[in-house]
Write a protein that holds these residues in place. Sequence first.
Motif, short mmCIF file in Angstrom:
data_model
loop_
_atom_site.label_atom_id
_atom_site.label_comp_id
_atom_site.label_asym_id
_atom_site.label_seq_id
_atom_site.Cartn_x
_atom_site.Cartn_y
_atom_site.Cartn_z
N ILE A 29 0.86 47.19 12.67
CA ILE A 29 0.15 47.66 13.84
C ILE A 29 -1.16 48.32 13.40
O ILE A 29 -1.15 49.25 12.59
N SER A 30 -2.27 47.85 13.94
CA SER A 30 -3.57 48.47 13.68
C SER A 30 -3.75 49.64 14.64
O SER A 30 -3.25 49.62 15.76
N HIS A 31 -4.47 50.67 14.18
CA HIS A 31 -4.74 51.82 15.03
C HIS A 31 -6.08 52.43 14.65
O HIS A 31 -6.65 52.12 13.61
N SER A 32 -6.59 53.29 15.53
CA SER A 32 -7.88 53.95 15.27
C SER A 32 -7.72 55.47 15.20
O SER A 32 -8.67 56.21 15.39
N TYR A 33 -6.51 55.93 14.92
CA TYR A 33 -6.27 57.37 14.79
C TYR A 33 -6.92 57.91 13.52
O TYR A 33 -7.03 57.21 12.53
N SER A 34 -7.31 59.18 13.57
CA SER A 34 -7.90 59.81 12.39
C SER A 34 -6.84 60.54 11.57
O SER A 34 -7.16 61.28 10.67
N HIS A 35 -5.56 60.30 11.93
CA HIS A 35 -4.44 60.94 11.25
C HIS A 35 -3.31 59.92 11.10
O HIS A 35 -3.37 58.84 11.67
N LYS A 36 -2.30 60.26 10.30
CA LYS A 36 -1.11 59.41 10.20
C LYS A 36 -0.33 59.59 11.50
O LYS A 36 0.13 60.70 11.80
N PRO A 37 -0.18 58.55 12.29
CA PRO A 37 0.48 58.71 13.58
C PRO A 37 2.00 58.89 13.44
O PRO A 37 2.60 58.46 12.47
N ARG A 38 2.56 59.55 14.43
CA ARG A 38 4.02 59.65 14.55
C ARG A 38 4.51 58.28 14.99
O ARG A 38 3.91 57.64 15.87
N VAL A 39 5.59 57.79 14.38
CA VAL A 39 6.12 56.47 14.67
C VAL A 39 7.50 56.62 15.29
O VAL A 39 8.38 57.25 14.70
N ILE A 40 7.68 56.04 16.48
CA ILE A 40 8.98 56.02 17.14
C ILE A 40 9.33 54.55 17.36
O ILE A 40 8.51 53.79 17.91
N ILE A 41 10.51 54.14 16.91
CA ILE A 41 10.95 52.75 17.04
C ILE A 41 12.18 52.71 17.92
O ILE A 41 13.14 53.44 17.67
N GLU A 54 5.17 52.21 6.12
CA GLU A 54 4.06 52.32 5.16
C GLU A 54 2.79 52.62 5.94
O GLU A 54 2.44 51.90 6.87
N TYR A 55 2.13 53.70 5.57
CA TYR A 55 0.87 54.06 6.21
C TYR A 55 -0.29 53.52 5.39
O TYR A 55 -0.34 53.68 4.19
N HIS A 56 -1.24 52.87 6.08
CA HIS A 56 -2.48 52.40 5.47
C HIS A 56 -3.62 53.12 6.20
O HIS A 56 -3.39 53.87 7.15
N SER A 57 -4.86 52.91 5.79
CA SER A 57 -5.96 53.67 6.38
C SER A 57 -6.07 53.50 7.90
O SER A 57 -6.27 54.47 8.61
N ASN A 58 -5.95 52.30 8.42
CA ASN A 58 -6.06 52.08 9.86
C ASN A 58 -4.94 51.20 10.39
O ASN A 58 -5.11 50.47 11.37
N SER A 59 -3.77 51.25 9.73
CA SER A 59 -2.63 50.47 10.20
C SER A 59 -1.34 51.06 9.67
O SER A 59 -1.34 51.90 8.77
N VAL A 60 -0.25 50.60 10.27
CA VAL A 60 1.10 51.00 9.87
C VAL A 60 1.91 49.71 9.75
O VAL A 60 1.80 48.83 10.60
N THR A 61 2.70 49.60 8.69
CA THR A 61 3.61 48.47 8.53
C THR A 61 5.03 49.02 8.50
O THR A 61 5.32 49.95 7.75
#
Length: 74
Positions: free
Chosen positions: A28-40, A53-60
Amino acid sequence: MAIPIYSPSGGGITQTTTEFLNQSSVSISHSYSHKPRVIIVDSDGNQIMGDIEYHSNSVTITFALAISGTVYLT
């Protein structure tokens, strides 16, 4: 159902919702300036866990088995 929370970026409440179907990995790509909270949440409405896994502008997110559900980023 995700409960929106205060975002530390100062912009108030923001949320990204991504549905997935029969997958063992979701990116999932995102434009947050922080590591987002992930709820599945799986397709039955149960909150589940995955390897995140957190990446600079995405989460896997990787699951042990293929599954369907929704990911909420806040």
